[in-house]
Design an enzyme around this catalytic site. Structure first.
Site, PDB file in Angstrom:
ATOM      1  CE  LYS A  83      33.873  24.887  47.245  1.00 16.16           C
ATOM      2  NZ  LYS A  83      35.049  25.263  46.476  1.00 16.16           N
TER       3      LYS A  83
HETATM    4  O1  G3P Z   1      37.634  28.901  46.669  1.00 12.91           O
HETATM    5  C1  G3P Z   1      37.034  29.693  45.692  1.00 12.91           C
HETATM    6  C2  G3P Z   1      38.000  30.088  44.668  1.00 12.91           C
HETATM    7  O2  G3P Z   1      38.491  28.970  43.986  1.00 12.91           O
HETATM    8  C3  G3P Z   1      37.525  31.139  43.750  1.00 12.91           C
HETATM    9  O3  G3P Z   1      38.594  31.989  43.629  1.00 12.91           O
HETATM   10  O4  G3P Z   1      39.952  33.766  42.716  1.00 12.91           O
HETATM   11  O5  G3P Z   1      38.287  32.569  41.251  1.00 12.91           O
HETATM   12  O6  G3P Z   1      37.525  34.143  43.007  1.00 12.91           O
HETATM   13  P1  G3P Z   1      38.583  33.183  42.580  1.00 12.91           P
END
Ligand code: G3P
Length: 215
Positions: A83
């Site tokens: 990533k």
């Molecule tokens: O895959 C990306 C994710 O882990 C981020 O999620 O909910 O922190 O925006 P969030």
């Protein structure tokens, strides 16, 4: 659409993998931090548990650092995908790694331009963060549909991973918008198979069966 788990928690991964519904896993530094385990150990553990791609994120932000780290991460297991953050250095690293045959997932995508650039640079996957786009008062699912259209128009091979999924609507919307993959938090996944009317139906059938067998 493929289903990835967006977690570094091995129990959550095993639970969904046992259902035959885990096509891969994505992690990030925040998810690794949450587990409190050694990074390499967690990634190797996940990579040996699931058959599909497992994203592990670089923590360097300069080109040389990212490429060096990516080569190390890719050597941990055959199914590791590296990533890379969506920056100028990230694009350069993605291009170099594509030439070396190392698979990448360009992350933190918030616009069509970013997605298109990452795809042209050779990203295997591009990850638009739909929940965080919604948080800004914009439409994350629209970005998925637009990215899919652009990739199809130009015949680019990158696959869209709908990331930052917060609820069932995001999951269903990502499927309808043409995301190749939805990466779903371990806490959200069980909600996908649940429905109050299913529970109510089971309860009614149980009650009636009990009454029937007591006749
Ligand atoms: O895959 C990306 C994710 O882990 C981020 O999620 O909910 O922190 O925006 P969030």
């Amino acid at each position: 659409m493929k289903f990835f788990l967006d977690t570094a928690n091995i129990d959550e991964i095993k639970r969904i993998n046992d259902l035959g519904l885990c096509d891969g896993v994505t992690t990030n530094p925040s998810l690794i931090n949450k587990e409190g385990r050694d990074f390499e150990e967690v990634i190797k553990d996940i990579a040996s548990t699931v058959d599909g791609p497992v994203s592990a994120e670089v923590t360097s932000y300069d080109y040389e650092g990212m490429v060096k780290e990516a080569r190390e991460l890719a050597a941990w297991a055959d199914n590791v995908v590296v990533k890379i953050p969506m920056t100028e250095d990230g694009l350069k690293a993605t291009h170099t790694l594509a030439q070396e045959g190392i698979k990448t997932n360009v992350t933190l995508i918030f616009s069509v331009s970013q997605g298109l650039l990452a795809a042209k640079a050779g990203a295997t996957y591009i990850s638009p963060f739909i929940g965080r786009i919604d948080d800004m008062g914009e439409d994350g699912l629209r970005l998925i549909a637009e990215l899919r259209e652009v990739l199809d128009i130009y015949g680019l091979d990158s696959q869209i991973i709908a990331a930052s999924i917060r609820h069932i609507g995001h999951f269903e919307g990502a499927a309808l918008a043409g995301a190749h993959v939805a990466t779903i938090p371990g806490t959200i996944f069980p909600k996908l198979w649940s429905h109050p009317l299913t529970d109510k139906g089971i309860e009614g059938f149980k009650k009636d069966w009990d009454a029937f067998t007591k006749r």
